[in-house]
Design a protein around this motif. Sequence first.
Motif, mmCIF file in Angstrom:
data_model
loop_
_atom_site.group_PDB
_atom_site.id
_atom_site.type_symbol
_atom_site.label_atom_id
_atom_site.label_comp_id
_atom_site.label_asym_id
_atom_site.label_seq_id
_atom_site.Cartn_x
_atom_site.Cartn_y
_atom_site.Cartn_z
ATOM 1 N N GLN A 1 0.831 -1.204 0.000
ATOM 2 C CA GLN A 1 0.000 0.000 0.000
ATOM 3 C C GLN A 1 0.870 1.259 0.000
ATOM 4 N N LEU A 2 1.939 1.249 0.781
ATOM 5 C CA LEU A 2 2.839 2.412 0.829
ATOM 6 C C LEU A 2 3.452 2.664 -0.551
ATOM 7 N N ILE A 3 3.864 1.618 -1.212
ATOM 8 C CA ILE A 3 4.442 1.758 -2.555
ATOM 9 C C ILE A 3 3.383 2.310 -3.517
ATOM 10 N N ALA A 4 2.158 1.800 -3.384
ATOM 11 C CA ALA A 4 1.080 2.265 -4.270
ATOM 12 C C ALA A 4 0.782 3.749 -4.022
ATOM 13 N N GLU A 5 0.818 4.170 -2.760
ATOM 14 C CA GLU A 5 0.580 5.586 -2.465
ATOM 15 C C GLU A 5 1.708 6.445 -3.037
ATOM 16 N N ALA A 6 2.942 5.965 -2.928
ATOM 17 C CA ALA A 6 4.083 6.718 -3.475
ATOM 18 C C ALA A 6 3.909 6.908 -4.978
ATOM 19 N N TYR A 7 3.538 5.841 -5.667
ATOM 20 C CA TYR A 7 3.290 5.903 -7.124
ATOM 21 C C TYR A 7 2.199 6.922 -7.445
ATOM 22 N N ASP A 8 1.100 6.859 -6.704
ATOM 23 C CA ASP A 8 -0.054 7.722 -6.973
ATOM 24 C C ASP A 8 0.319 9.194 -6.793
ATOM 25 N N ILE B 1 3.322 10.561 -6.931
ATOM 26 C CA ILE B 1 4.262 11.012 -7.965
ATOM 27 C C ILE B 1 3.521 11.231 -9.282
ATOM 28 N N ARG B 2 2.652 10.297 -9.602
ATOM 29 C CA ARG B 2 1.946 10.412 -10.892
ATOM 30 C C ARG B 2 1.079 11.665 -10.912
ATOM 31 N N ARG B 3 0.309 11.861 -9.847
ATOM 32 C CA ARG B 3 -0.629 12.986 -9.843
ATOM 33 C C ARG B 3 0.066 14.312 -9.544
ATOM 34 N N GLY B 4 1.191 14.246 -8.857
ATOM 35 C CA GLY B 4 1.903 15.481 -8.519
ATOM 36 C C GLY B 4 2.829 15.968 -9.608
ATOM 37 N N THR B 5 3.342 15.039 -10.430
ATOM 38 C CA THR B 5 4.335 15.443 -11.432
ATOM 39 C C THR B 5 3.868 15.205 -12.864
ATOM 40 N N GLY B 6 2.821 14.400 -13.034
ATOM 41 C CA GLY B 6 2.348 14.100 -14.379
ATOM 42 C C GLY B 6 3.207 13.091 -15.112
ATOM 43 N N LYS B 7 4.145 12.453 -14.414
ATOM 44 C CA LYS B 7 5.001 11.464 -15.082
ATOM 45 C C LYS B 7 4.187 10.236 -15.485
ATOM 46 N N THR B 8 4.649 9.567 -16.517
ATOM 47 C CA THR B 8 3.947 8.371 -17.003
ATOM 48 C C THR B 8 4.341 7.167 -16.141
ATOM 49 N N PRO B 9 3.548 6.084 -16.203
ATOM 50 C CA PRO B 9 3.933 4.875 -15.473
ATOM 51 C C PRO B 9 5.337 4.395 -15.847
ATOM 52 N N ALA B 10 5.690 4.476 -17.126
ATOM 53 C CA ALA B 10 7.024 4.012 -17.536
ATOM 54 C C ALA B 10 8.113 4.886 -16.898
ATOM 55 N N GLU B 11 7.861 6.197 -16.828
ATOM 56 C CA GLU B 11 8.846 7.085 -16.187
ATOM 57 C C GLU B 11 8.939 6.787 -14.687
ATOM 58 N N ILE B 12 7.798 6.490 -14.097
ATOM 59 C CA ILE B 12 7.814 6.175 -12.654
ATOM 60 C C ILE B 12 8.487 4.820 -12.421
ATOM 61 N N ALA B 13 8.361 3.921 -13.392
ATOM 62 C CA ALA B 13 9.075 2.633 -13.300
ATOM 63 C C ALA B 13 10.580 2.887 -13.166
ATOM 64 N N ASP B 14 11.086 3.859 -13.936
ATOM 65 C CA ASP B 14 12.520 4.182 -13.841
ATOM 66 C C ASP B 14 12.868 4.699 -12.448
ATOM 67 N N ILE B 15 11.955 5.482 -11.878
ATOM 68 C CA ILE B 15 12.207 6.022 -10.525
ATOM 69 C C ILE B 15 12.287 4.859 -9.522
ATOM 70 N N PHE B 16 11.361 3.928 -9.623
ATOM 71 C CA PHE B 16 11.386 2.788 -8.697
ATOM 72 C C PHE B 16 12.640 1.933 -8.915
ATOM 73 N N ALA B 17 13.021 1.768 -10.166
ATOM 74 C CA ALA B 17 14.238 0.984 -10.446
ATOM 75 C C ALA B 17 15.451 1.666 -9.803
ATOM 76 N N GLU B 18 15.464 2.990 -9.867
ATOM 77 C CA GLU B 18 16.553 3.748 -9.236
ATOM 78 C C GLU B 18 16.495 3.585 -7.708
ATOM 79 N N TRP B 19 15.314 3.698 -7.144
ATOM 80 C CA TRP B 19 15.149 3.513 -5.694
ATOM 81 C C TRP B 19 15.628 2.122 -5.271
ATOM 82 N N ASN B 20 15.493 1.172 -6.166
ATOM 83 C CA ASN B 20 15.847 -0.203 -5.821
ATOM 84 C C ASN B 20 17.354 -0.399 -5.677
#
Length: 492
Positions: free
Chosen positions: A207-214, A216-235
């Motif tokens: 749930q925490l990960i899902a909230e982080a995604y939501d 970022i998406r709604r706050g920055t307008g980034k696409t899911p693919a762009e957010i995938a890169d952010i998560f990959a970097e966080w990893n």
Amino acid sequence: MSDTSAPSDNGVAVANIGVVGLAVMGSNLARNLASREGNTVAIYNRSREKTDQLLADHPEAQFVPAYSYEEFAASLAKPRTAIIMVKAGAGTDAVIQALTEVFEPGDIIVDGGNALFTDTIRREKAVRETGINFVGAGISGGEEGALTGPSIMPGGPEESWVTLGPILRSIAAVAPDGEPCVTHVGTDGAGHFVKMVHNGIEYADMQLIAEAYDLIRRGTGKTPAEIADIFAEWNTGELESYLIEITAEVLRQVDAATGRPLVDVILDQAGAKGTGAWTVQTALSLGVPVSGIAEATFARSLSSHPEQREAAASLPGPDEDFRVADADAFIEDVRQALFASKIVAYSQGFDEIRAGAAEYGWNIDLGAISKIWRAGCIIRAQFLNRIADAYAETPDLPVLMTAPYFAEALTSGQAAWRRVVVAATQAGIPSPAFSSSLAYYDGIRADRLPAALVQGQRDFFGAHTYKRIDKPGTFHTLWSGDRTEIEAEDTH
Ligand code: NBP
């Protein structure tokens, strides 16, 4: 692997381990067992087809098939050891009953399904009467883990561990330091209790990960693919974990039929199989605030009421659209908020294990639990090493998040955490796990809580009494009349 043949051919008990229940989990676990040096695996399933299918699909495993419980018992060397992998509930009880009729004192029955720990306590007590050992073992990692190496959380009597330990160690996942992800958790239901809390923590983490995604998406307008890169970097940093890794994969996925991000065509109603609810129900009984897990469980429930969501969709939110001024700064804030909230969720989960151990008389090594979750299971993460370190340093740590490493992370992350919760609140973006974790943090660290007022209210309407900060004893105020305070009679 053995080259021996089935007992139906020669009547010899050749298998050192058996599996009952050959659906996806049982068949994968049986294959995993058969692939390890020294194991010969007997298999049995209520309906014959699954047994024959597994035999046909995997001749290399050299399984010893049985088509009745008697044949199954005869195929096992003593002490007989069988792992049940059937649907939790009545199916498990039916198989235990059948096995106790064909097994003998000293034999071992392991329930590897997702049983409720109180059922395991009940079953262990009943089976013990027959002289047979009963072990409730939590097995995490889904079907892939069952095949390649799960994290295993066995309870049950200590003596069963002598036979069972080497077998389970042979199939468990292996942590980066080479340690197998299995330990004898404690007696009777301890293993299933710990597995239940593992799943509860998993709910919170997801749930925490899902909230982080939501956010970022709604706050920055980034696409899911762009957010995938952010998560990959966080990893690659302190958030490194299986769940962050697969989140990047899920967000990157494109739907073949529509060409849209898959996450946008998946119905937004989260399912649950009940272990999150068990974790929260148990925590309520124990009086342990697992607010992150509870909010994650409720968030799935909320998502799954389309009729209510449709009815409420016309209610107003904030007037302005949410768009942050500095996307990079916001993303870093969300990362820190995620890490801080995750620390709270794990701290709460370990608190529940500590409280459960005290209530049920289990001697659970919390550091050992964090270690067996480092591989094989869904919440596997680097971070669990830090939890092991914390308990190694202070075994009776009252609150995990006060350990130096976590306290430092919370200290450096709390400003970002607050900014994210404020932004989410102002933007009308639901972040129940982020905000409840922050509320827990502020509550548990508070010098003084408004619980004093609650005690006053309780004493007013129900004469429930209260304690004072300046002298011992229990007190009651005569609220009507002259409002004097009297020392309650039941104090001495
Ligand atoms: P299921 O939970 O779908 O159960 C199917 C198996 O149960 C079949 O072998 C079926 O036999 C057997 N069974 C039933 Br139903 N009632 C029975 C009875 N009265 N007597 C004997 N056998 C009976 O299988 P699964 O998904 O492989 O899961 C097995 C266990 O592992 C469950 O407790 C589950 O919660 C747990 N688990 C699952 C996962 C996962 O990712 N799937 C992960 C972790 C733990 P039949 O073929 O004759 O119908």
